[in-house]
Design a protein around this motif. Structure first.
Motif: not given
Length: 219
Positions: A83-89, A130-139, A189-191, A202-210
């Motif tokens: 992704i563009t501007n991947a989090p360094i930490i 139940q089909f072993h998907f890992i659900l990821a959210t922005g909480f 978290s990136e923060f 939160f927009p910054a967080r969303n780029r990581i989720l994508s």
């Protein structure tokens, strides 16, 4: 720390200097500071980041049970590197290996879902875990947190990506839920710890989720 989490300036400086280690050395060099075009605000932050300060932070993170994943670690997710501007930490608690799952799916939606929306979401998410998907959210309240709760109800892991420090009680009504997710899955978290949930986070967080997931379920 100098530019703030998610700032594109971080990668500008790293690419200019060749590595994070070189970047730190250059940031402390008056001649290089001119080339990198640092502001007085940046210079004040540089003066604050001493070796002792870093040691104190690492000790604090250890007490909080918070670990650090860097872009240069071998287990850093390959998709996230693209992704563009991947989090360094990334700061995290829980099972970081979940980020390697090929069945990682982001779940997003409104903060104020209708009863019908919640019933549909629960039906879908209950089957996915139940089909072993890992659900990821922005909480976020509403659809996001409901997905995490579905995973917990089946004793399955999920991922919560925060728009604040991992030690910050946000959303306030669900602060204890973070511990349950971390114990059974992963929070990250990136923060840095202590960072408040500013709207721009939160927009910054969303780029990581994508970048983390193979797809997105919008409810």
């Amino acid at each position: 720390m100098v530019f703030g989490a998610g700032s594109p300036r971080i990668w500008e400086v790293v690419k200019h200097t060749g590595s994070p280690t070189n970047a730190r050395q250059n940031l402390c060099d008056p001649e290089q500071q001119k080339k990198i075009r640092l502001t007085e605000r940046h210079l004040r932050r540089i003066r604050q980041v001493t070796d002792n300060h870093i040691d104190e932070l690492m000790e604090r993170y250890d007490k909080l049970g918070i670990s650090i994943l860097t872009y240069y670690d071998s287990i850093y997710p390959r998709n996230l590197r693209m992704i563009t501007n991947a989090p360094i930490i990334l700061y995290y608690r829980g099972d970081i290996s979940l980020l390697e799952s090929r069945l990682l799916l982001t779940v997003v939606g409104t903060h104020n879902p209708t009863d019908y929306s919640l019933r549909v979401e629960k039906h879908i998410c209950n089957q996915l875990v139940q089909f072993h998907f890992i659900l990821a959210t922005g909480f976020a309240v509403g659809i996001d947190i409901t997905a995490n709760l579905c995973a917990l109800a089946h004793d399955k892991p999920s991922i919560a990506l925060m728009g604040c420090g991992l030690d910050v009680a946000y959303p306030p009504a669900h602060h204890t839920l973070k511990d349950k997710i971390a114990d059974n899955g992963l929070i990250l978290s990136e923060f840095s710890p202590g960072t408040s949930p500013h709207p721009s986070n939160f927009p910054a967080r969303n780029r990581i989720l994508s970048g983390l997931s193979a797809g997105t379920l919008v409810v």
